[in-house]
Design an enzyme around this catalytic site. Sequence first.
Site, PDB file in Angstrom:
ATOM      1  N   PHE A 138       4.795  71.259 -93.883  1.00 11.48           N
ATOM      2  CA  PHE A 138       4.986  71.736 -92.514  1.00 11.48           C
ATOM      3  C   PHE A 138       6.367  72.383 -92.365  1.00 11.48           C
ATOM      4  CE2 PHE A 138       6.521  70.765 -88.141  1.00 11.48           C
ATOM      5  CZ  PHE A 138       5.659  71.609 -87.455  1.00 11.48           C
ATOM      6  N   GLN A 139       6.391  73.601 -91.879  1.00  8.09           N
ATOM      7  CA  GLN A 139       7.598  74.396 -91.659  1.00  8.09           C
ATOM      8  C   GLN A 139       8.384  74.656 -92.941  1.00  8.09           C
ATOM      9  OE1 GLN A 139       9.815  72.686 -88.300  1.00  8.09           O
ATOM     10  NE2 GLN A 139       8.651  73.986 -86.899  1.00  8.09           N
TER      11      GLN A 139
ATOM     12  N   LYS B  34      16.039  67.984 -96.615  1.00 12.93           N
ATOM     13  CA  LYS B  34      16.284  66.887 -95.681  1.00 12.93           C
ATOM     14  C   LYS B  34      16.763  65.630 -96.406  1.00 12.93           C
ATOM     15  CE  LYS B  34      14.266  64.753 -91.574  1.00 12.93           C
ATOM     16  NZ  LYS B  34      13.105  64.760 -90.651  1.00 12.93           N
TER      17      LYS B  34
ATOM     18  N   MET C 264      17.670 105.961 -76.520  1.00 12.97           N
ATOM     19  CA  MET C 264      17.976 106.812 -77.667  1.00 12.97           C
ATOM     20  C   MET C 264      16.703 107.317 -78.329  1.00 12.97           C
ATOM     21  SD  MET C 264      20.414 108.316 -79.225  1.00 12.97           S
ATOM     22  CE  MET C 264      21.997 107.494 -79.133  1.00 12.97           C
TER      23      MET C 264
ATOM     24  N   GLU D 157      17.449  81.174 -82.349  1.00 11.83           N
ATOM     25  CA  GLU D 157      18.302  81.243 -83.537  1.00 11.83           C
ATOM     26  C   GLU D 157      18.905  82.626 -83.731  1.00 11.83           C
ATOM     27  OE1 GLU D 157      15.554  77.774 -84.204  1.00 11.83           O
ATOM     28  OE2 GLU D 157      15.276  79.872 -83.560  1.00 11.83           O
TER      29      GLU D 157
END
Length: 580
Positions: free
Chosen positions: A115-116, A165, A491, A53
Site C-alpha cells: 500500500f502506497q 519505515k 501567455m 506536498e
Amino acid sequence: MTKPLTGAQIMCEALIREGVEVMFGIPGGAIMPFYYAMWDYRDRLRHVLCRHEQGAGHAAEGYARATGKIGVCIGTSGPGATNLVTPIADAMMDSTPLLAITGQVGSHVLGKDAFQETDITGITMPITKHNYLVKNVDELAYVFKEAIYIATTGRPGPVLIDITKDAMQKTTVPNWDIKLNLPGYKPTYHGNRRQIREAIKLLISAKKPLIIAGHGIIMAGAHRELQEFAERLRIPVITTLHGIGAIPENHPLSIGMPGMHGWVHVNRAIQECDVLFNIGGRFDDRVTGKASTFAPNARIIHVDIDPSEIGKNVRVDVPIVGDARLVLQAFLEDLPPPSELADLHTHASDWMEHIREMQDKHQGKQQYKNRAAMVNMALPPHDVYEALSRTLNARGNYRVVTDVGQHQMWAAQLIDWNHGPRTHITSGGAGTMGFAVPAAMGVAIACPNDTVWAIVGDGGFQMTNQEMATIVQEGLKNVKIAVINNGYLGMVRQWQELFEHKRYSGTPLSGPDFAKLAEAYGWKGLTVERSEDVQDAIDEAHATDGPVLIDFRVEREVNVFPMVPQNKSIGEMILSESQA
C-alpha cells in the site's frame, strides 16, 4: 552522544547539526515515525504543515532562494512522494539547494506493491543531483550529512532521501564522527588563472564588450564583485531573468534583460558585441533564441561552476570553471592598473552611448509606454506594475515572488529592480505554474521583516492557492498577493493569437471571486477594476497588518512585447501585434 536513538531521532539530530531550522511537509503512514520523533525537537525544528506536498516543495524552494540555505520538504510514500516531483524538478532546473525527505514502506515489503509503495528514487533519478534509498538505520547519520553537502555545494540542486519505515523505527547508537568520502565529486571553485588572464586580454582589446550576469552571481553572493569589475572596465551589464538583482537597474552600466521578452536594445547589443562575458548564466534558449545565430560577432568567455554547461548551447572561446565570486575576485586581482585601460574606457564610452541611443529609439515605442494604445482600457496591466514598482522602491524591505506567464515577464520588465540580490524570485527553467504562492510563504518565513509580494496570474494562482490557509495558520502577516486576472491562461493565449490564428483552445479561464476567496481564508481581499484605484489598493495592502490579496481585473487581451518567436534569432523581435 552514546545512547541509542531511533532512526527518526537520528534524522532530527542530523538536520539540526546541519543548521536546518524550518521544514515544510505533510505527514502520512510511512513517514509517521519521523513526525513522532519531531515532537521532541519542536523547539529547534519548525515544521510547517502545508496543504499539498507540491506547496511544501515550492515553499522549501522559496526559503532556499531567499536565504541561500538548504530548503527541506517532507512527504510520505506513494502519492506524498510523487507530489514532490514537480518542485524537485523545478529546483533541479533552477539550481536550488533542496532536501526532499520521503517515507517508504517497510523494507520487508519493498517490491511487493505494498500500500502506497512507489519507487520514488527511480522516478526522481533524472531530476536530482543524487538520491538515496535507506533501509538500514546505521546509514542515516552519514547519508544526511552527505546529502546536504551534495545539495549545497558546487552547482546547488535537489537531493532526495527515501527511508523505509522500519529504518526510522529501529534504534542504534549513531556515529557522528563522520568524514565524507566522495572521490567522484570534487567541485571546482577557483578558476584557472591562465584562462582568466586570457579573458582579461580579450576584454581589454574589445571595442564592444558586454557582461551577462546570471543566477550564479546571486547564488555565489558575487554582486559586489560584479559591480566593481564592471565599473573598473566600464562594461555594460545585462541581467538574465534569474540574474535580476545582480546589479541595481538604476546603475549607469545596467542595461536590462535579454532574450525572448528582453529589450530590443539589449538583444541588438548582444548581436553587435565583439566580446561577450557570461558569468553565472547557462545560455538558456530563452536567452539565446536560435543558438546558431546568437552573438555572431563575439568571442565568448563563459564562467560557470558546472563544467557541463560550458559549450553545451553556444560555442565558447575561453571556458572558466569556478564559483562566480571567487572567479571575479581573481579577475579583479589580475586587472591591469587604470592607466593601461584608457583605450578600453574610450571605446566603452562610445559603445554605451550607442546602446543608449538604441534604447531611446526602441524602448519608447513599447506598448507600456504608448498610453494612446491603452486609452480605452479600464485597467491596463502595466498600470499595476508602475504602481508596484514605485511603491516597492520607495519603501524598500521587499521581496517579490512571481509565478509563470505574462505577469512574470511584465514584472521582470516593468519593476525597477534597484534593491539588490534575492529580491526577485521566480521559476525559470521549469516554468512551473503554481510556484509563487507557496514559494512566497517560504520567503516570508525566511524574511519576516520584509514585505513579500506574490505576483500571480489567475491560472497559476488556482493551482496552489490552498497554501493561503497555511499562511494564516503560521501567523504570517507579511505576505501580499497581486492577482493579474485577465480570464485567460494568458501567455498561451498570446501565442495562440500571434501564431495560431486566434484559436483560443483551452485558454479562456473562469474562477471564483478571488477577494471573497481570500476572505474565506481569513485574508483581506480587495478587487480593483480601474487604474485610478490601483495605488490606493497597494497602499492599503501595505498598511494592513496581515495577509492581503488584490484581484486586479486587467484588460483581457494585452500581450507581452517585445517577443522573439520560437526558433528565431534574438535579432528578430516582434514589437507589436501588427508585426506578428
